[in-house]
Write an enzyme that holds these catalytic residues in place. Structure first.
Site, PDB file in Angstrom:
ATOM      1  N   ARG A  13      -6.896 120.793  -3.522  1.00 18.59           N
ATOM      2  CA  ARG A  13      -7.994 119.971  -4.032  1.00 18.59           C
ATOM      3  C   ARG A  13      -8.265 120.375  -5.473  1.00 18.59           C
ATOM      4  NH1 ARG A  13      -6.673 117.094  -0.641  1.00 18.59           N
ATOM      5  NH2 ARG A  13      -7.707 116.659   1.329  1.00 18.59           N
ATOM      6  N   GLU A  28     -10.634 112.889 -10.898  1.00 22.17           N
ATOM      7  CA  GLU A  28      -9.592 111.908 -10.592  1.00 22.17           C
ATOM      8  C   GLU A  28     -10.203 110.517 -10.538  1.00 22.17           C
ATOM      9  OE1 GLU A  28      -7.821 113.253  -6.940  1.00 22.17           O
ATOM     10  OE2 GLU A  28      -6.618 114.749  -7.962  1.00 22.17           O
ATOM     11  N   HIS A  60      -1.369 112.755  -6.114  1.00 23.89           N
ATOM     12  CA  HIS A  60      -1.554 113.418  -4.813  1.00 23.89           C
ATOM     13  C   HIS A  60      -1.192 112.451  -3.683  1.00 23.89           C
ATOM     14  CE1 HIS A  60      -3.133 116.539  -2.229  1.00 23.89           C
ATOM     15  NE2 HIS A  60      -3.948 115.687  -1.629  1.00 23.89           N
TER      16      HIS A  60
END
Length: 140
Positions: free
Chosen positions: A35, A64, A85
């Protein structure tokens, strides 16, 4: 090489910050696939700028998506590797996830709401083929 695999919670927020980067020193690589909030962005930037032989590879960011003027994006490509991701979001990866969902749903329906232990083990040991991340082209 330091590879991070941790959830983001009150104990892991900024787990890696100025103090930790000072201990890490130079000639290291930090990989964060957990994370974004587990690594303090400004501390990471300072560490990379002040340690010529250190690098980072991230597929998660504290912010993000990043703003166009995000300082991370100003670092030389040789110092920082960025990927989205979504490494499992390949055709094969999505196919395997869908198959796993169908197997689990079928097992629950056929077994009165329970998944048999052998089905769980089968789902956990299935390895998707052709999994990969797509590197963000920061030159564009």
């Amino acid at each position: 090489i330091i590879s991070m695999h941790t959830p983001l919670n009150e104990h892991t927020h900024h787990l890696i910050s100025e103090k930790e980067f000072e201990i890490i020193g130079d000639n290291k690589m930090l990989i964060n696939t957990s994370r974004g909030g587990t690594v303090k962005t400004e501390a990471l930037i300072n560490w990379l700028n002040n340690n010529p032989n250190s690098k980072a590879a991230l597929d998660v960011l504290e912010q993000e998506p990043p703003n166009k003027d995000n300082s991370l994006l100003q670092l030389p490509i040789q110092k920082l590797y960025l990927t989205p991701h979504l490494g499992a979001s390949t055709d094969k990866g999505l196919e395997h996830m869908a198959e796993g969902c169908m197997i689990a749903a079928d097992a629950i329906i056929r077994n009165n709401g329970l998944i048999k232990e052998e089905t769980i083990q089968e789902l956990q040991t299935t390895q998707p083929d052709n999994m990969f991340n797509i590197v963000i082209n920061r030159e564009k």
